[in-house]
Enzyme design. Sequence first.
Site, PDB file in Angstrom:
ATOM      1  N   THR A 138      44.652  26.272  42.890  1.00  0.00           N
ATOM      2  CA  THR A 138      43.818  27.061  42.682  1.00  0.00           C
ATOM      3  C   THR A 138      42.422  26.086  43.031  1.00  0.00           C
ATOM      4  OG1 THR A 138      42.152  27.399  40.765  1.00  0.00           O
ATOM      5  CG2 THR A 138      44.254  25.712  40.083  1.00  0.00           C
ATOM      6  N   SER A 139      41.216  26.786  43.377  1.00  0.00           N
ATOM      7  CA  SER A 139      40.264  26.020  44.035  1.00  0.00           C
ATOM      8  C   SER A 139      39.515  25.135  43.088  1.00  0.00           C
ATOM      9  CB  SER A 139      39.293  26.804  44.774  1.00  0.00           C
ATOM     10  OG  SER A 139      38.769  28.122  43.749  1.00  0.00           O
ATOM     11  N   CYS A 156      40.365  51.158  27.337  1.00  0.00           N
ATOM     12  CA  CYS A 156      39.388  51.620  27.068  1.00  0.00           C
ATOM     13  C   CYS A 156      38.048  51.401  26.677  1.00  0.00           C
ATOM     14  CB  CYS A 156      39.589  52.636  26.664  1.00  0.00           C
ATOM     15  SG  CYS A 156      38.270  54.156  25.587  1.00  0.00           S
ATOM     16  N   HIS A 161      42.644  35.295  33.134  1.00  0.00           N
ATOM     17  CA  HIS A 161      41.639  36.793  33.440  1.00  0.00           C
ATOM     18  C   HIS A 161      42.551  38.114  33.707  1.00  0.00           C
ATOM     19  CE1 HIS A 161      40.038  32.926  35.772  1.00  0.00           C
ATOM     20  NE2 HIS A 161      39.379  32.934  35.009  1.00  0.00           N
TER      21      HIS A 161
HETATM   22  C1  BV8 Z   1      32.756  33.027  31.087  1.00  0.00           C
HETATM   23  C2  BV8 Z   1      38.822  38.343  37.793  1.00  0.00           C
HETATM   24  C3  BV8 Z   1      31.670  32.534  29.242  1.00  0.00           C
HETATM   25  C4  BV8 Z   1      38.429  39.372  38.917  1.00  0.00           C
HETATM   26  C5  BV8 Z   1      38.081  36.318  37.878  1.00  0.00           C
HETATM   27  C6  BV8 Z   1      27.883  27.803  36.291  1.00  0.00           C
HETATM   28  C7  BV8 Z   1      28.398  26.641  36.649  1.00  0.00           C
HETATM   29  C8  BV8 Z   1      29.564  27.037  35.586  1.00  0.00           C
HETATM   30  C9  BV8 Z   1      30.054  28.197  35.177  1.00  0.00           C
HETATM   31  C10 BV8 Z   1      29.215  29.078  35.932  1.00  0.00           C
HETATM   32  C11 BV8 Z   1      28.021  29.712  36.519  1.00  0.00           C
HETATM   33  N1  BV8 Z   1      28.333  30.465  36.464  1.00  0.00           N
HETATM   34  C12 BV8 Z   1      28.665  31.193  35.608  1.00  0.00           C
HETATM   35  C13 BV8 Z   1      29.726  30.629  35.394  1.00  0.00           C
HETATM   36  C14 BV8 Z   1      31.039  30.892  34.528  1.00  0.00           C
HETATM   37  C15 BV8 Z   1      31.582  31.748  35.424  1.00  0.00           C
HETATM   38  C16 BV8 Z   1      31.874  30.770  36.420  1.00  0.00           C
HETATM   39  O1  BV8 Z   1      33.129  29.900  36.561  1.00  0.00           O
HETATM   40  N2  BV8 Z   1      31.650  31.274  38.065  1.00  0.00           N
HETATM   41  C17 BV8 Z   1      31.842  29.669  38.864  1.00  0.00           C
HETATM   42  C18 BV8 Z   1      31.453  30.641  39.932  1.00  0.00           C
HETATM   43  C19 BV8 Z   1      30.502  29.083  39.096  1.00  0.00           C
HETATM   44  N3  BV8 Z   1      33.098  31.698  34.500  1.00  0.00           N
HETATM   45  C20 BV8 Z   1      32.593  32.796  34.160  1.00  0.00           C
HETATM   46  O2  BV8 Z   1      31.622  33.939  33.942  1.00  0.00           O
HETATM   47  C21 BV8 Z   1      34.320  33.608  33.144  1.00  0.00           C
HETATM   48  N4  BV8 Z   1      33.692  33.395  32.096  1.00  0.00           N
HETATM   49  O3  BV8 Z   1      32.480  31.717  32.065  1.00  0.00           O
HETATM   50  O4  BV8 Z   1      32.419  32.945  30.106  1.00  0.00           O
HETATM   51  C22 BV8 Z   1      30.276  33.132  29.438  1.00  0.00           C
HETATM   52  C23 BV8 Z   1      29.799  34.268  29.630  1.00  0.00           C
HETATM   53  C24 BV8 Z   1      29.165  35.071  30.016  1.00  0.00           C
HETATM   54  C25 BV8 Z   1      28.009  33.745  30.546  1.00  0.00           C
HETATM   55  C26 BV8 Z   1      28.426  32.689  31.504  1.00  0.00           C
HETATM   56  C27 BV8 Z   1      29.922  32.265  31.114  1.00  0.00           C
HETATM   57  C28 BV8 Z   1      34.819  34.337  33.019  1.00  0.00           C
HETATM   58  C29 BV8 Z   1      35.865  33.989  35.269  1.00  0.00           C
HETATM   59  C30 BV8 Z   1      37.069  34.764  35.604  1.00  0.00           C
HETATM   60  C31 BV8 Z   1      36.101  35.957  36.695  1.00  0.00           C
HETATM   61  N5  BV8 Z   1      36.959  36.506  37.018  1.00  0.00           N
HETATM   62  N6  BV8 Z   1      39.555  37.096  38.534  1.00  0.00           N
HETATM   63  C32 BV8 Z   1      39.649  39.611  39.505  1.00  0.00           C
HETATM   64  O5  BV8 Z   1      41.078  38.873  39.576  1.00  0.00           O
HETATM   65  O6  BV8 Z   1      39.917  40.552  39.608  1.00  0.00           O
HETATM   66  S1  BV8 Z   1      38.225  35.094  38.834  1.00  0.00           S
HETATM   67  C33 BV8 Z   1      38.738  34.692  40.676  1.00  0.00           C
HETATM   68  O7  BV8 Z   1      38.509  33.798  40.363  1.00  0.00           O
HETATM   69  C34 BV8 Z   1      40.504  34.743  40.170  1.00  0.00           C
HETATM   70  O8  BV8 Z   1      40.970  35.877  38.782  1.00  0.00           O
HETATM   71  C35 BV8 Z   1      41.225  33.590  40.666  1.00  0.00           C
HETATM   72  O9  BV8 Z   1      42.168  33.742  39.746  1.00  0.00           O
HETATM   73  C36 BV8 Z   1      40.008  32.716  40.673  1.00  0.00           C
HETATM   74  C37 BV8 Z   1      40.458  31.256  40.603  1.00  0.00           C
HETATM   75  O10 BV8 Z   1      40.537  31.603  41.837  1.00  0.00           O
HETATM   76  P1  BV8 Z   1      41.760  31.039  42.291  1.00  0.00           P
HETATM   77  O11 BV8 Z   1      43.173  31.334  42.021  1.00  0.00           O
HETATM   78  O12 BV8 Z   1      41.158  29.325  42.504  1.00  0.00           O
HETATM   79  O13 BV8 Z   1      41.665  31.574  44.169  1.00  0.00           O
HETATM   80  P2  BV8 Z   1      40.769  30.463  45.480  1.00  0.00           P
HETATM   81  O14 BV8 Z   1      41.490  31.075  46.206  1.00  0.00           O
HETATM   82  O15 BV8 Z   1      39.391  30.621  45.057  1.00  0.00           O
HETATM   83  O16 BV8 Z   1      41.868  29.785  45.675  1.00  0.00           O
HETATM   84  C38 BV8 Z   1      43.057  29.676  45.897  1.00  0.00           C
HETATM   85  C39 BV8 Z   1      43.455  27.530  46.097  1.00  0.00           C
HETATM   86  O17 BV8 Z   1      44.833  27.464  46.353  1.00  0.00           O
HETATM   87  C40 BV8 Z   1      42.865  27.165  47.132  1.00  0.00           C
HETATM   88  O18 BV8 Z   1      42.991  26.306  46.390  1.00  0.00           O
HETATM   89  C41 BV8 Z   1      43.891  27.229  48.085  1.00  0.00           C
HETATM   90  O19 BV8 Z   1      44.215  25.806  49.148  1.00  0.00           O
HETATM   91  C42 BV8 Z   1      45.041  26.876  47.327  1.00  0.00           C
HETATM   92  N7  BV8 Z   1      46.285  27.164  48.397  1.00  0.00           N
HETATM   93  C43 BV8 Z   1      46.663  28.316  48.837  1.00  0.00           C
HETATM   94  N8  BV8 Z   1      48.073  29.043  49.817  1.00  0.00           N
HETATM   95  C44 BV8 Z   1      48.642  27.861  48.970  1.00  0.00           C
HETATM   96  C45 BV8 Z   1      47.400  27.133  47.980  1.00  0.00           C
HETATM   97  N9  BV8 Z   1      48.001  26.634  47.281  1.00  0.00           N
HETATM   98  C46 BV8 Z   1      49.458  25.935  47.178  1.00  0.00           C
HETATM   99  N10 BV8 Z   1      50.093  27.150  48.046  1.00  0.00           N
HETATM  100  C47 BV8 Z   1      49.678  27.410  48.500  1.00  0.00           C
HETATM  101  N11 BV8 Z   1      50.852  28.258  49.856  1.00  0.00           N
HETATM  102 ZN    ZN Z   2      39.228  55.097  24.148  1.00  0.00          ZN
END
Ligand code: BV8
Ligand code: ZN
Length: 244
Positions: free
Chosen positions: A190-191, A129, A121
């Site tokens: 990861t969630s 740019c 990501h």
């Molecule tokens: C793509 C950048 C092709 C921002 C991020 C419908 C169905 C399926 C897919 C889609 C859909 N509609 C759209 C999509 C595609 C979409 C997607 O998946 N949407 C989801 C929300 C439904 N995906 C995309 O767009 C991706 N691109 O598919 O390209 C495409 C092209 C065009 C149109 C469609 C598709 C791009 C995805 C990247 C998005 N950018 N980040 C930034 O970070 O500034 S994602 C963002 O969420 C972060 O990067 C993060 O890493 C990521 C995932 O979250 P997690 O890392 O899992 O974090 P979270 O807080 O959710 O969970 C934490 C976990 O840790 C929990 O489980 C918790 O219990 C646990 N935890 C807590 N403490 C601890 C722990 N575990 C261990 N130890 C601890 N102490």
């Molecule tokens: Zn430039």
Amino acid sequence: MASGSNLGIVKQRLAAARRITVLTGAGISADSGVPTFRGADGLWRNYRVEDLATPEAFQRDPRLVWEWYNWRRELIATKQPNEAHKAIAKLERRCPDFWLITQNVDGLHRDAGSQKVSEIHGNIWKIRCTGCGVVEDNRDVPVPLLPSCPRCEALLRPHIVWFGESLCTVDLDSCSRALQHCDVLLVIGTSGVVYPAAGFASVAKEAGAFVAEINPDSTPQSSLVDVSLQGRAKDLVPLLFDPI
Ligand code: BV8
Ligand code: ZN
């Protein structure tokens, strides 16, 4: 807390494995004080994703998006890798065929010494740019707004993959190889809701890997993994690599 027998099973599998892949999410950095996205202290709690992590949001209000990233850069700049990050970097040095896939943009895996890593990501310390596409490291905290390219004067953006943007093909190829050929996949903190990363556990499983998850909570992947170790990454990950 993870049961001793489950921990033992994962340790044995890791000890016998030649090829290991690790997939991490925001949870592994929670133990370094970096807020997760969807937890109780989640980053998304105060913001709507649509307002910040999409190209449309940047198009509409680049200053707001840069202010959010500057806030996150200032926060992450004060954080260090934890024992889980360090254990994974150690495993990379020990395992003949290792790859780390991280969804995290905080750079803490690299700070811990990981080199065989796909930051799928992007990375919050890189800016790109929007005109000539040049990607540069930038550690300014904060980045003076609004940053423009010294070469072509176009607006600079965070080198981060936003929702609706495709992951880079180099990363996708590395992930596919790492998932298709590993003996063990560890899914840590990861969630499991963001694609394509949310589908990686089933890709590895279907290719014959032993899949273990480390998370205090259950996730959509918990039903398909071989072993779910309930607990914090900083507590459990180092235990996995203790001599049996
Ligand atoms: C793509 C950048 C092709 C921002 C991020 C419908 C169905 C399926 C897919 C889609 C859909 N509609 C759209 C999509 C595609 C979409 C997607 O998946 N949407 C989801 C929300 C439904 N995906 C995309 O767009 C991706 N691109 O598919 O390209 C495409 C092209 C065009 C149109 C469609 C598709 C791009 C995805 C990247 C998005 N950018 N980040 C930034 O970070 O500034 S994602 C963002 O969420 C972060 O990067 C993060 O890493 C990521 C995932 O979250 P997690 O890392 O899992 O974090 P979270 O807080 O959710 O969970 C934490 C976990 O840790 C929990 O489980 C918790 O219990 C646990 N935890 C807590 N403490 C601890 C722990 N575990 C261990 N130890 C601890 N102490
Ligand atoms: Zn430039």
